[in-house]
Write a protein that holds these residues in place. Structure first.
Motif, PDB file in Angstrom:
ATOM      1  N   UNK A  13       6.305 -17.367 -14.361  1.00 15.79           N
ATOM      2  CA  UNK A  13       6.298 -16.761 -15.654  1.00 15.79           C
ATOM      3  C   UNK A  13       6.985 -15.270 -15.641  1.00 15.79           C
ATOM      4  N   UNK A  14       6.721 -14.584 -14.510  1.00 11.62           N
ATOM      5  CA  UNK A  14       7.166 -13.339 -14.410  1.00 11.62           C
ATOM      6  C   UNK A  14       8.764 -13.211 -14.579  1.00 11.62           C
ATOM      7  N   UNK A  15       9.376 -14.433 -13.731  1.00 13.61           N
ATOM      8  CA  UNK A  15      10.670 -14.560 -14.024  1.00 13.61           C
ATOM      9  C   UNK A  15      11.249 -14.702 -15.276  1.00 13.61           C
ATOM     10  N   UNK A  16      10.515 -15.481 -15.822  1.00 15.25           N
ATOM     11  CA  UNK A  16      10.931 -15.536 -17.495  1.00 15.25           C
ATOM     12  C   UNK A  16      10.898 -14.352 -18.329  1.00 15.25           C
ATOM     13  N   UNK A  17       9.860 -13.544 -17.968  1.00 18.56           N
ATOM     14  CA  UNK A  17       9.810 -12.180 -18.730  1.00 18.56           C
ATOM     15  C   UNK A  17      10.987 -11.524 -18.183  1.00 18.56           C
ATOM     16  N   UNK A  18      11.045 -11.185 -16.931  1.00 18.54           N
ATOM     17  CA  UNK A  18      12.370 -10.679 -16.415  1.00 18.54           C
ATOM     18  C   UNK A  18      13.737 -11.098 -17.288  1.00 18.54           C
ATOM     19  N   UNK A  19      13.973 -12.357 -17.523  1.00 23.08           N
ATOM     20  CA  UNK A  19      15.026 -12.776 -18.074  1.00 23.08           C
ATOM     21  C   UNK A  19      14.855 -12.338 -19.764  1.00 23.08           C
ATOM     22  N   UNK A  45      16.192 -21.844 -20.698  1.00 24.21           N
ATOM     23  CA  UNK A  45      16.361 -21.110 -21.910  1.00 24.21           C
ATOM     24  C   UNK A  45      18.106 -21.268 -22.049  1.00 24.21           C
ATOM     25  N   UNK A  46      18.629 -21.051 -20.969  1.00 21.28           N
ATOM     26  CA  UNK A  46      20.265 -21.060 -21.335  1.00 21.28           C
ATOM     27  C   UNK A  46      20.791 -22.403 -21.679  1.00 21.28           C
ATOM     28  N   UNK A  62       1.823 -13.757 -20.637  1.00 20.57           N
ATOM     29  CA  UNK A  62       1.734 -15.226 -21.174  1.00 20.57           C
ATOM     30  C   UNK A  62       1.192 -15.132 -22.580  1.00 20.57           C
ATOM     31  N   UNK A  63       1.771 -15.566 -23.566  1.00 21.26           N
ATOM     32  CA  UNK A  63       1.066 -15.603 -24.933  1.00 21.26           C
ATOM     33  C   UNK A  63      -0.022 -16.821 -24.880  1.00 21.26           C
ATOM     34  N   UNK A  81      10.233 -18.015 -22.202  1.00 21.23           N
ATOM     35  CA  UNK A  81       8.595 -17.993 -21.752  1.00 21.23           C
ATOM     36  C   UNK A  81       8.151 -19.456 -21.381  1.00 21.23           C
ATOM     37  N   UNK A  82       8.501 -20.219 -22.180  1.00 19.94           N
ATOM     38  CA  UNK A  82       8.128 -21.875 -22.048  1.00 19.94           C
ATOM     39  C   UNK A  82       8.884 -22.178 -20.751  1.00 19.94           C
TER      40      UNK A  82
END
Length: 538
Positions: A58-64, A117-118, A265-266, A402-403
């Motif tokens: 999840x942290x990796x998603x936020x970094x993205x 996401x990509x 995370x929302x 995020x997902x």
């Protein structure tokens, strides 16, 4: 071909992320020998790899969101490549854990949310569904190639060459990242929630560590535990502490949202029915697959005495059928809803587990075993053919990264718990069955007492020849040596059957999450969710 060039690069990354675990699982015996350790330690290294990814995904998603998805992908691939290089030359099990479990795990935690996401950002409509099916198929290909390639290389050369080859693939992917259209940073740029990172990572780590150690410590009655709590084994208390940290994490996220600050995370995402159902099913599917891929090589290598390459050959049916079923996603979507296909996949997994239970015998029936493997692979492939598109189609563009983090968190948490839980069930059942067999045997009272003390101190999966040698070295009479070896061999099979049965039970429980999966076939045109965290209706 032009529009699929981005998928080629993203597919290489997906393939690499899966290849590692498959290689490691068929190389368990060799790793134990090379590093002069035992199965439990290697189980811990395998679990740590998935746990690091789960803890930081999840942290990796936020970094993205902060750096941009393509840049996060590049940084993650660099970190992953450094981990592969260290793993290839690791002189100790500690270096192995640092290179493989930590560096590769952190690299993957950056790569995989960005990858999800990509894919969504580079493709739309039916192309997107096809792209996710291909990504799922390449995950199946990693599972397919991993046991065979890893087994052959481990048997004839060295497992280290696989990780050296990964470095080459990382370099190729990095050189081709210009083919990927970036989907940019999130606006406004988010702030990283440091407290949330600590709470989520520590909660996941502590809870899974408790599950992993249950085979050694015992679940309630203490065995070889470093301490006791009110006369009980520490296992439930450690797991409870991890769950308490995760509860604190959820409360902290709600507080940040209430203050208008960026959460890690929302929590509103987790009440979107298709997303929640998809994440639950993702966790269960990966738990079963990785749990089986830990237990089955133990049966083939420790019980049957096969080498890594022979193990890979016998795992090939599960891998091939998983690949084919994964790639069937776009075709299946023309006549069945995601809910129907996922339910069919879970039912097929239950049938495959039942078939596998019937093949765990002292003498391996290759034909029946291959059928069981093929059925298990088909069930897994049917599930993964649907989940990627279901999860990403449940939210709008702003929530995709995020997902993606949540998606791969569920996947890697399932991998960590699968290895730990099914491994713990198998080893715990081995100890219980062995103790019961010894107590019911005709061994002398003195021998029974000595063996009971050893079992209570901890017992693991070793070849029966090792038990025979240990009993002989202890100067036991020949008839008692034979009795002890027979008791242990029978307990081994019982423990492995218990591990498989635990996987079947997880598949049955997972069926309870499927009512909230989409019940309509996806439309061929682009299917965008409403703005915000809303989902398409089930």
């Amino acid at each position: 071909m032009g529009r699929w060039k981005a998928l080629l690069v993203l597919g290489i990354a997906q393939f690499l992320m899966v290849l590692d675990s498959a290689v490691m699982n068929v190389s368990i015996s060799t790793l134990v020998e090379d590093f002069d350790t035992d199965v439990t330690v290697i189980q811990g290294v395998i679990t740590m790899y998935a746990l690091v990814m789960a803890a930081f995904m999840v942290t990796g998603g936020k970094v993205g969101d902060l750096l941009g998805r393509r840049r996060a992908f590049v940084v993650g691939m660099v970190v992953y490549g450094c981990g592969s290089a260290l793993t290839a030359v690791a002189p100790t099990v500690g270096a192995l854990a640092l290179g493989w479990s930590v560096l590769e795990g952190l690299g993957a935690a950056l790569v995989m949310p960005a990858l999800a996401a990509l894919v969504a950002g580079n493709y739309e409509g039916r192309d997107r569904a096809t792209a996710y099916a291909v990504i799922g198929g390449l995950a199946g290909a990693g599972v397919a190639v991993g046991p065979l390639l890893g087994g052959w290389v481990t048997t004839n050369l060295t497992w280290r060459l696989v990780f050296a080859g990964e470095v080459v693939l990382v370099v190729v992917a990095l050189l081709l990242t210009g083919w990927i259209r970036d989907v940019g940073r999130a606006e406004p740029r988010p702030h990283i929630d440091g407290v949330g990172i600590v709470l989520s990572a520590s909660g996941l780590a502590v809870a899974v560590y408790g599950v992993l150690q249950s085979a050694t410590w015992g679940w309630l009655a203490p065995r070889s535990a470093p301490f006791e709590v009110l006369g009980f084994a520490p296992t439930p208390f450690v797991i409870g502490a991890g769950l308490a940290l995760l509860w604190a994490f959820a409360a902290w996220q709600r507080r940040r949202e209430g203050q208008g600050r960026d959460p890690l995370v929302r929590m509103a995402l987790l009440v979107v029915p298709p997303l929640r159902a998809g994440l639950t099913t993702q966790l269960a599917q990966t738990l079963i697959l990785l749990g089986f891929f830990f237990a089955i090589p133990l049966y083939l290598q420790v019980v049957q005495g096969l080498d890594a390459f022979e193990t890979g050959i016998r795992l090939l049916p599960v891998s091939v059928t998983m690949l084919l079923a994964s790639l069937s996603g776009p075709l299946l979507s023309r006549w069945a809803s995601p809910r129907t296909v996922v339910r069919l996949g879970l039912g097929t997994l239950v049938a495959g587990g039942a078939l596998l239970l019937g093949t765990i015998d002292p003498v391996l029936d290759d034909g029946a075993f291959a059928v069981a493997m093929a059925v298990i692979g088909t069930g897994n492939g049917l599930i993964v053919s649907q989940l990627g598109n279901v999860l990403q189609s449940s939210v709008d563009d702003q929530a995709r990264s995020e997902v993606g983090g949540l998606q791969y968190t569920a996947q890697q948490l399932g991998a960590a718990i699968g290895t730990a839980f099914i491994g713990a069930v198998a080893i715990g059942a081995l100890a219980s069955a062995f103790l019961g067999n010894v107590e019911a045997s005709a061994l002398s009272a003195a021998t029974e007492d000595r063996v009971t003390v050893q079992i209570e101190a901890g017992v693991g999966y070793v070849p029966v020849e090792a038990v025979e040698q240990a009993a002989t070295d202890a100067a036991l009479p020949p008839d008692e040596v034979d009795e002890l070896v027979e008791d242990y061999a029978d307990a081994q099979l019982g423990g492995l059957r218990a591990g498989v049965l635990a996987g079947v039970a997880v598949a049955l429980v997972a069926l309870g999450s499927t009512p909230h999966l989409p019940s309509r076939r996806p439309r061929p045109e682009a299917e965008e969710a409403p703005a915000g965290a809303g989902a398409t209706s089930p």
